[in-house]
Scaffold this active site. Sequence first.
Site: not given
Ligand code: AMP
Ligand code: ZN
Length: 661
Positions: A31, A34-35, A80, A134, A222, A405
């Site tokens: 380390d 490296f530093d 998602s 995201r 991922y 209502c």
């Molecule tokens: P959710 O937010 O529960 O709808 O799950 C989707 C999110 O899971 C994605 O936007 C990723 O940020 C997260 N995620 C974490 N690990 C993984 C993985 N191995 N593959 C895909 N998504 C992942």
């Molecule tokens: Zn009603």
Amino acid sequence: MTIKERIEQLREQLHRYNYAYYIEDKSLVTDLAFDQLLKELQALEQANPQYNDPNSPTQRVGGNITKNFPTVVHAERMYSLDNTYSPQELGDWIKRIEKRLGTPVNDFTCELKFDGASINMTYVNGALEKAVTRGDGTQGDEVTANVKTIKNVPLRLQGDFPERFDIRGEIILPLEGFKQLNEKRLAAGEEPYRNPRNTASGSLKLQDSTETAQRPLECFFYALAGDLPYSTHWEGLTKARSWGFTVPNSMQAVSSIEEMLDYIKKWGYQRDTLPFEIDGVVIKVNSIDVQEQLGFTAKSPRWAISYKYKAEQVSTRLNSVSYQVGRTGAITPVANLEPVLLSGTIVKRASLHNADQIEKLNLRVGDYVYVEKGGEIIPKIMGFDPERRGDLAAAIQYIEHCPDCGSPLERIEGEAQHYCINDANCPTQIIGKIQHFVGRKAMDIEGIGSETVSLLYQQGLIRTIADLYRLTADDLLPLERMAQKSVDNLLAGVAASKKQPFAKVLFGLGIRHVGETVAKRLVKHFGSMEALANASYEALLAVDDVGEKIVESLQAYFANPQQQEMIHALRGFGLTLAAEVKQQVSSQLEGKTIVVSGVFERMSRNELKQLIEDHGGKVGSSISGKTSFVVAGASMGPAKKEKASQLGVPLVSEEDFLNML
Ligand code: AMP
Ligand code: ZN
């Protein structure tokens, strides 16, 4: 050696040490050494700013100040994931996709679901160009300077990487780092952070990247995104690992539900010993081709699913039950709870879903109930503690009349929900429907929000969606908070909404069970409001994703004279009630089914598909006896080539195809 050469040498050396450390698990230097090299590089760069490189290893130290993070639209949407909680639900998912494909699937990957902040990174010529959060899935914040400080994010790649691609990962804060951060905060008399996940995403939005650099963040990758020449998810990620990305070795290939459950079980045991938090497992279809065939719903890919480990549970008192009326008249019982802290947020209410649920849980007011947060944001009641039930607790009497209502509630055969069917006069429903109609996902009418809708209703100015199109400046100007400018805005917004496509109008009507995806399907299938309203039971049922519940709801809607009148009025106001007929360029490909496969040079795969449709052809999703020919790009998979030759389906190059048109 010139200064420039020395700078380049140091950069190359430091990138190499990083790669060895993070990818090969080898420490080539101490380390300290490296530093020292890093310090030398920093000093040289400072003295010679003409040799600046935005991806120099010194960027890890931070130093950039960002006042506002620019909003960036993702090249491909960040979806998602749908959640499952039991082997049964997981099995249902596999059945669902197999039914859709018409063939069994036995090639999947299992990965850990890292609990942090998702990020999309763009690499051009092997250098990190952009890192974007995201956000809402369509667009996020650009946080490149902060992401560059994360030690295992490669700033320069090695090997045979594509010239330009996007890669996705999860930025996490390991537990130990989180603990240390909180100890420091406590020592300084500051509030501790609640959990590693929120702290990780908060760290990405710090204005001073030097501060982000102090946090021991890591990124696990991922997924690759975009048109890339890999035929499986596994292959893509293995490649990515060789370029310098941390793709965790916990990823595993599986071929059956038994293997998935083994994986889930194994990591369920090991979860508590991991140095970071996971909230489940993600299972994905491995073949990119099959992924493409399955596609996406409005919210998530059909080819992936998460399996969540049981959520945290707390116990609290059920103080009372109240009832909410939704815009479709559905009644939802809501539990009012003694406020309690659960997974970092204070919970005061929980949905009880419907009368059956209350009965099933056998709840009484005054019970101590167990509350859990599943995949949804809304907490759920799982049961009650019999030891703590008093003698006098009264059973919950489900209401018989609409709380709004007063009309009697109805329960449709086969549905769990009670409904207020007085939809023409129930204020909450009327307001809710109009709010839904003007909302962002429906007609997206500018200048009119939820509050304005309530106000206009209370003033007696609107009773149906159609009334929006009858509003005049004279109606609006006398209202409080309505200056000339807001009135102009509102009227212009309403007028502009007449141009919104048919699918948005249909979704905006708020027909029970007709969500965004179903609305799109119906529009594609029937093309016009007229055709849809007159469609038979069978014709409706034949549409993808449309089941009996939806068909019944549609037929009831269109049989209702009040709705007919309203649609008639909407037509009169000039709203779009038919799908735009796409201008066909030629009918040269009429009657042909064409499959597109591989990577192309002159245009993207989607552009190519569009081109086929513009010339009257049909795009097939996989090679079969019905395929007329395949437009074959570079790196089309060998399995597909073989299939084509077996079936005698000709392959046409991109060049030849374009010449043909
Ligand atoms: P959710 O937010 O529960 O709808 O799950 C989707 C999110 O899971 C994605 O936007 C990723 O940020 C997260 N995620 C974490 N690990 C993984 C993985 N191995 N593959 C895909 N998504 C992942
Ligand atoms: Zn009603």
